[in-house]
Design a protein around this motif. Structure first.
Motif, PDB file in Angstrom:
ATOM      1  N   PHE B   4       0.841  -1.201   0.000  1.00 32.11           N
ATOM      2  CA  PHE B   4       0.000   0.000   0.000  1.00 32.11           C
ATOM      3  C   PHE B   4       0.875   1.250   0.000  1.00 32.11           C
ATOM      4  O   PHE B   4       0.585   2.236  -0.677  1.00 32.11           O
ATOM      5  CB  PHE B   4      -0.955  -0.005   1.191  1.00 32.11           C
ATOM      6  N   PHE B  20      -8.885   6.389 -10.501  1.00 35.53           N
ATOM      7  CA  PHE B  20      -9.334   6.713  -9.147  1.00 35.53           C
ATOM      8  C   PHE B  20      -8.165   6.765  -8.161  1.00 35.53           C
ATOM      9  O   PHE B  20      -8.287   6.322  -7.022  1.00 35.53           O
ATOM     10  CB  PHE B  20     -10.386   5.709  -8.664  1.00 35.53           C
ATOM     11  N   LYS B  23      -7.099   3.811  -5.889  1.00 37.79           N
ATOM     12  CA  LYS B  23      -7.729   3.577  -4.590  1.00 37.79           C
ATOM     13  C   LYS B  23      -9.074   2.898  -4.706  1.00 37.79           C
ATOM     14  O   LYS B  23      -9.934   3.043  -3.845  1.00 37.79           O
ATOM     15  CB  LYS B  23      -7.898   4.916  -3.858  1.00 37.79           C
ATOM     16  N   ASP B  24      -9.323   2.175  -5.793  1.00 40.09           N
ATOM     17  CA  ASP B  24     -10.563   1.407  -5.871  1.00 40.09           C
ATOM     18  C   ASP B  24     -10.216  -0.001  -6.331  1.00 40.09           C
ATOM     19  O   ASP B  24      -9.048  -0.308  -6.559  1.00 40.09           O
ATOM     20  CB  ASP B  24     -11.578   2.108  -6.790  1.00 40.09           C
ATOM     21  N   ASP B  25     -11.219  -0.878  -6.426  1.00 41.75           N
ATOM     22  CA  ASP B  25     -10.946  -2.260  -6.824  1.00 41.75           C
ATOM     23  C   ASP B  25     -10.642  -2.382  -8.304  1.00 41.75           C
ATOM     24  O   ASP B  25     -10.061  -3.372  -8.742  1.00 41.75           O
ATOM     25  CB  ASP B  25     -12.172  -3.146  -6.549  1.00 41.75           C
ATOM     26  N   ALA B  26     -11.083  -1.417  -9.084  1.00 36.52           N
ATOM     27  CA  ALA B  26     -11.027  -1.547 -10.530  1.00 36.52           C
ATOM     28  C   ALA B  26     -10.904  -0.165 -11.152  1.00 36.52           C
ATOM     29  O   ALA B  26     -11.100   0.855 -10.485  1.00 36.52           O
ATOM     30  CB  ALA B  26     -12.294  -2.242 -11.041  1.00 36.52           C
ATOM     31  N   ALA B  27     -10.548  -0.154 -12.422  1.00 38.23           N
ATOM     32  CA  ALA B  27     -10.475   1.093 -13.186  1.00 38.23           C
ATOM     33  C   ALA B  27     -11.662   1.165 -14.136  1.00 38.23           C
ATOM     34  O   ALA B  27     -12.313   0.159 -14.417  1.00 38.23           O
ATOM     35  CB  ALA B  27      -9.175   1.146 -13.976  1.00 38.23           C
ATOM     36  N   LEU B  28     -11.913   2.368 -14.620  1.00 45.79           N
ATOM     37  CA  LEU B  28     -13.081   2.606 -15.460  1.00 45.79           C
ATOM     38  C   LEU B  28     -12.629   3.211 -16.774  1.00 45.79           C
ATOM     39  O   LEU B  28     -11.876   4.179 -16.799  1.00 45.79           O
ATOM     40  CB  LEU B  28     -14.014   3.585 -14.741  1.00 45.79           C
ATOM     41  N   LEU B  29     -13.088   2.634 -17.878  1.00 39.69           N
ATOM     42  CA  LEU B  29     -12.755   3.168 -19.196  1.00 39.69           C
ATOM     43  C   LEU B  29     -14.065   3.427 -19.934  1.00 39.69           C
ATOM     44  O   LEU B  29     -14.674   2.495 -20.466  1.00 39.69           O
ATOM     45  CB  LEU B  29     -11.899   2.149 -19.951  1.00 39.69           C
ATOM     46  N   LEU B 115      -3.433   3.087 -15.273  1.00 43.58           N
ATOM     47  CA  LEU B 115      -4.845   2.824 -15.022  1.00 43.58           C
ATOM     48  C   LEU B 115      -5.037   1.930 -13.799  1.00 43.58           C
ATOM     49  O   LEU B 115      -6.108   1.931 -13.185  1.00 43.58           O
ATOM     50  CB  LEU B 115      -5.427   2.123 -16.258  1.00 43.58           C
ATOM     51  N   GLY B 116      -4.033   1.156 -13.441  1.00 48.36           N
ATOM     52  CA  GLY B 116      -4.164   0.247 -12.304  1.00 48.36           C
ATOM     53  C   GLY B 116      -3.081  -0.794 -12.349  1.00 48.36           C
ATOM     54  O   GLY B 116      -2.110  -0.659 -13.097  1.00 48.36           O
ATOM     55  N   GLY B 117      -3.246  -1.849 -11.538  1.00 46.88           N
ATOM     56  CA  GLY B 117      -2.253  -2.909 -11.516  1.00 46.88           C
ATOM     57  C   GLY B 117      -2.207  -3.584 -10.169  1.00 46.88           C
ATOM     58  O   GLY B 117      -3.143  -3.462  -9.382  1.00 46.88           O
ATOM     59  N   ASP B 118      -1.150  -4.311  -9.931  1.00 47.17           N
ATOM     60  CA  ASP B 118      -0.939  -4.829  -8.587  1.00 47.17           C
ATOM     61  C   ASP B 118       0.550  -5.028  -8.328  1.00 47.17           C
ATOM     62  O   ASP B 118       1.361  -5.049  -9.249  1.00 47.17           O
ATOM     63  CB  ASP B 118      -1.751  -6.098  -8.301  1.00 47.17           C
TER      64      ASP B 118
END
Lengths: 307, 307
Positions: B4, B20, B23-29, B115-118
């Protein structure tokens, strides 16, 4: 067999619309008018998220489901996924066949198809990254930041079972009967995300998160994003009979910190009924409180961390 | 620092629209009317695609660019990416800061955002999977399967430089001057995909592929997908002066099998001029031929394979 052979033999049969039989440089996702695309990605690693001795079909399904859980928590219907595989040199055709069969089974169960990916060799542990794509009506994705004071806190399914399964593998207890033992191990190996609940969730939830780091830790993400305090009434947290048998008096405290649940925690107006359990409320303040027998309980360092 | 902290410190500042703040579970496109989404993913692994001693900013840029190359070859303009990181426990804050700086530099250069990742820890080698997203006008993605008899074969940039850089790291030659040596190593560490050419490519190309496995191998994918034969005239293949110096008489045969070029090979009507070189033609038949001094040359097991 080189990676082209592996892809042609095991993965090309799983390819769907836009994947071009896995025979192009990229996949194509045509825009769906009025729909937003929701994208999530999670990696699972041998020795951390699964064991080398787990059935490869179960490993495949876990890799998919830890992602389908995120889509469900956002109110999205799953559609496609990408697969990045780093395979140890010891992987066998038999293992790959089982892995592909697990993917095929879940593709059918959840109505999804393989869009692309890549396959490489590694000297390290087997690593599987899945990226999942789902659709929601435009503007309707359920965020973490919408919890309102006066909301109730709800959770789907039961909490802690996967952690119980992991504890069994770590030889923590040997006294369970076979049925209880197998039930917990099954939940560790193959999560049961409430994918079919996504549409219902969209209709009621103000904020939502998938329970992967641990119930208290993930509710903490909602509290932080929404600028509110979430209070969980311990007696209401749904625990399975096998888990109560495994952990006895410690079942609640272990369960809420265990993680790997892949259920959905959300806030919505109080008093709702459905495939979920009301476990608490949203108040002014910050953080997450756990109340047991009317008393606040500390949950030390809740949730799983990789480092 | 746990994951984190790593995400908040190094990666959240790179997040763009729809992420976001990670800070969310998923990204939005959101759907872009009239545009198709093009998706590609490639993993790079320490010891295979880069070395532990490479600058972390270069590793970051290579991870991105091996994917941007695929988007460019499909005629797509890059927009976003996901990042799956498996970090050895030996990674330092300094390494991460350099890695994030490399990402930031290429985000600016190519107009893309995270956009996101882990992020997870691994006992194995450092592994970086990037998934890249780009857009093309509806129905305009350039496929591998459109090569027509009578087309010319073209390639952007020069071929083999990255393979030359790798050969230097493998101590194959020590006689280059510093400028030549550094030029080849730079191409190995930081590919130069012709991202700006995507729109021009869309206007002319019948079929296209990114050169990553090796020129002959990748042209083979086009031949196979299109049901035609591609003939490459060896003298026309663009080779850099440093590569000719490194490999002498073997420069062509090594270059066309080396891989890791991340240039674009495509077929289009003959006689076109632009930021590319005409290297051959499309005929009836199958496979790929290499002609040198009017004679057919065999390229044994062309291209890189992981297994």
């Amino acid at each position: 067999m080189d990676e082209f052979g592996i892809i042609a033999t095991y993965f090309a049969p799983l390819a769907g619309d836009g994947a071009f039989g896995l025979k192009d440089d990229a996949a194509l996702l045509p825009a769906r008018p009025g729909q937003d695309l929701v994208i999530t990605t999670d990696t699972i690693t041998e020795g951390v998220d699964f064991f080398a001795f787990d059935p490869s079909a179960d490993i495949a399904r876990k890799a998919l489901r830890v992602n389908l859980s995120d889509l469900a928590a956002k109110g999205a219907a799953p559609a496609h996924y990408l697969l990045n595989l780093s395979l140890p040199h010891t992987i066998t055709p038999d293992w790959l066949a089982g892995f592909a069969a697990g993917l095929a089974q879940d593709q059918q169960e959840f109505g999804i198809s393989l869009l692309g990916g890549d396959t490489g060799a590694t000297d390290g542990p087997l690593t599987i990254a899945v990226t999942a794509f789902g659709f929601v009506p435009q503007g309707k994705m359920v965020r973490r930041n919408g919890a309102r004071i006066g909301d109730a806190v709800y959770v789907t399914g039961t909490i802690g079972d996967s952690g119980g399964g992991l504890a069994i593998f770590k030889r923590e207890k040997h006294t369970l009967n076979d049925a209880d033992r197998n039930a917990l191990i099954a939940r560790y190996r193959v999560p049961q995300p409430p994918v079919g609940f996504a549409e219902g969730l969209r209709a009621i939830a103000h904020a939502s998160v998938d329970v992967s780091d641990g119930l208290i830790a993930d509710l903490g993400h909602v509290a932080s994003a929404s600028g509110v305090r979430l209070v969980v009434e311990g007696e209401r947290v749904p625990l399975s009979q096998p888990l109560r048998t495994l952990w006895g008096d410690h079942a609640l405290s272990r369960a809420v910190a265990a993680g790997d649940d892949y259920q959905i925690a959300f806030t919505a107006p109080p008093g709702l009924e459905g495939p979920f359990t009301q476990i608490g409320r949203v108040e002014a303040g910050e953080g997450v409180g756990l109340i047991v027998d009317g008393k606040a309980v500390n949950v030390a360092r809740p949730g799983y961390r990789h480092f």
